[in-house]
Design an enzyme around this catalytic site. Structure first.
Site, PDB file in Angstrom:
ATOM      1  N   ALA A   1       2.493  -7.297   9.577  1.00 32.17           N
ATOM      2  CA  ALA A   1       2.623  -8.488   8.738  1.00 32.17           C
ATOM      3  C   ALA A   1       4.028  -8.531   8.165  1.00 32.17           C
ATOM      4  CB  ALA A   1       1.585  -8.470   7.612  1.00 32.17           C
TER       5      ALA A   1
ATOM      6  N   ALA B   1       6.455 -10.929   5.320  1.00 35.93           N
ATOM      7  CA  ALA B   1       6.562 -12.010   4.336  1.00 35.93           C
ATOM      8  C   ALA B   1       7.965 -11.989   3.741  1.00 35.93           C
ATOM      9  CB  ALA B   1       5.499 -11.859   3.256  1.00 35.93           C
TER      10      ALA B   1
ATOM     11  N   ASP C   1      -4.405 -13.381  -6.561  1.00 35.40           N
ATOM     12  CA  ASP C   1      -3.846 -13.944  -5.324  1.00 35.40           C
ATOM     13  C   ASP C   1      -4.890 -13.838  -4.220  1.00 35.40           C
ATOM     14  OD1 ASP C   1      -1.915 -15.189  -3.826  1.00 35.40           O
ATOM     15  OD2 ASP C   1      -0.841 -13.359  -3.300  1.00 35.40           O
TER      16      ASP C   1
END
Length: 521
Positions: free
Chosen positions: A126, A128, A286
């Site tokens: 991942a 970001a 979140d």
């Protein structure tokens, strides 16, 4: 890119996407509107304003994408269409080279990669704007292999963030000075909130501590799995945690095929949220689908898996009381009580007329009662109350706005899983339990326990203090002794009265609990 060049690029993007039309209509300087028309000749603005704002932020880069994500939580400040569009912003950032990630890990942890891990996947799983994640395997203290996830901070982020934040602060000052709506939108306060949020997220030790707190709070609930932190391998730049195996919550068909009880999963999600809010006052803020998975392992089948703890919310006892009483008053249609709660909290000026605020709250809440309880969005109710309160010069607390944003996420997630989910039926036990704890003897016992260490330290010192005091008064203490004896008799009578009052209070609380259980709901 220099600061001047970056500033020119930001202005060019703002004009290209028609962002001037979002704010310049309220500018007090006619020459600014004229200049914007001249510079933007020939542009096409067919897309809705919210979409144009989202696309402009994506064009400006990851820091502005993050800013839009944070801004989307301030639904007390933004029109609904813009807030909903900004909520679609996702970090779409290419991964940085694995060689850079390895160098960061080795520098932060002070050892070569081969000494830290048995194996390390160089391709990130991942990526970001703030960090990216690699999978690895290491040995625990017993020598057993353990799968872990390694989160590595994107290099050079602090310098990039500080430069863009400096420009944001400058532009916020311009907006506040030139726009009639500038002070109401509080652009400098929003940028300051974003500044704190970003710098908090840059500290991975803070994220690890939040995860550890949530893990400890959720022990024994058997509804959620939170990764264990490897504290020996956690720094501000690198975070090593237990690797979690699960199916993303968005893959509902795959979960259903595996035999997961989807309606129960929806109820469990709401239960988790309200437990964190009303029991612990510490919640994962979140909880979008990208951060939630479901375990299919036999020993933990059907449990949630929470990831990414960069944003957490905290609530005080006052905050929890405000929320619980507002929800209860809302479902009883006691709009006067909702208005009184706003005034009692001190967030509405004391000069506010209760009847005027009551009428405004009634206009917000009454339309919801034409539909079944299961169709009522608690998050939307809270948001509408915030927006109504703004008309009465309310200073909305950031932690409640964060809660409202998270509640909207949870409701959306729950109803995507089960359209018939009744959030009120799930929330009611928590609100009921909270109210019983506030008016029952449990609160008195908690207060006594909290003060016990203080009095335990003070009591042994009293004889010595009394003796020292008597010595300072000289040898003729007969009158003082008589006064002390008289005062002791008064104290004894007072203690007897207090004991009787406590017993009466306890009996009264038992009766009140019965009344609350039967009558409040």
């Amino acid at each position: 890119m220099t600061r001047l060049g970056r500033g020119v690029f930001i202005v060019w993007v703002a004009l290209r996407y028609g962002l001037d039309e979002l704010v310049l209509t309220s500018f007090q300087k006619p020459w600014l509107r004229l200049l914007a028309r001249i510079v933007s000749v020939g542009r096409r603005l067919d897309a809705p304003r919210g979409q144009r704002l989202r696309e402009a932020l994506e064009r400006l880069g990851p820091i502005f994408v993050k800013f839009g994500q944070v801004l989307s939580t301030r639904r007390d400040l933004l029109p609904l269409d813009i807030a909903n569009e900004l909520a679609k912003l996702q970090d779409r950032v290419p991964p940085f080279p694995s060689e850079v990630a390895v160098a960061t890990i080795e520098r932060a942890l002070g050892k070569p990669l081969a000494e830290l891990f048995d194996s390390f996947e160089h391709t990130p799983v991942a990526s970001a704007s703030i960090a990216q994640v690699h999978f690895a395997v290491l040995r625990d203290r017993q020598g057993k292999p353990r799968e872990v996830a390694v989160k590595v901070l994107r290099p050079g982020m602090l310098n990039v963030i500080d430069k863009d934040l400096s420009l944001m602060r400058m532009m916020a000052g311009w907006l506040e000075g030139l726009s009639a709506d500038g002070k109401r939108l509080k652009p400098r306060e929003v940028v300051a909130e974003f500044d704190k949020y970003l710098h908090d997220e840059l500290d991975l030790v803070r994220e690890a501590a939040s995860a550890a707190q949530l893990r400890r709070n959720m022990e024994g609930l058997n509804l959620v799995l939170i990764p264990e932190m490897w504290w020996d391998l956690c720094t501000t730049e690198v975070l090593v945690m237990e690797r979690m195996h699960g199916v993303p919550i968005s893959q509902v068909d795959r979960l259903r095929e595996a035999g997961v009880d989807i309606p129960k999963l929806a109820r469990d999600g709401v239960t988790l949220f309200f437990t964190q809010v009303f029991r612990d006052g510490f919640f994962h803020a979140d909880m979008h689908p990208g951060n939630i998975q479901v375990s299919l392992a036999p020993e933990t089948f059907g449990r949630y898996i929470s990831l990414d703890f960069g944003i957490v919310g905290t609530l005080t006892e006052v905050d929890k009381e405000y929320l619980a009483q507002n929800f209860v008053a809302f479902f009883r249609r006691d709009y006067k009580r909702v208005a009184e709660l706003h005034i009692e909290s001190g967030w509405v000026p004391a000069s506010t007329r209760v009847d005027e605020l009551e009428a405004a709250v009634r206009a917000v809440c009454e339309p919801y009662f034409d539909r079944p309880l299961k169709e009522i969005s608690l998050g939307m109710v809270l948001m509408r109350l915030f927006q109504t309160s703004r008309r009465f010069q309310v200073e909305i607390q950031p932690q409640l706005v964060l809660l409202q944003k998270t509640l909207l996420n949870i409701e959306g997630l729950g109803r995507d899983l089960d359209p018939d989910l009744d959030l009120w039926a799930t929330a009611k036990p928590f609100l009921e339990q909270w109210m019983l704890e506030q008016v029952g003897p449990q609160k008195l016992i908690r207060e006594l326990k909290a003060q016990a260490p203080r009095y335990a330290k003070l009591l042994p010192e009293l004889p010595g203090l009394l003796h020292q005091f008597l010595q300072q008064r000289g040898t003729d203490n007969s009158q003082l002794v008589q006064e002390l004896l008289l005062e002791q008799k008064r104290t004894n009578r007072l203690l007897q009265t207090l004991v009787a009052a406590v017993i009466g209070f306890a009996l009264g609380m038992v009766v009140m609990q019965i009344v609350v259980r039967v009558g409040v709901f």
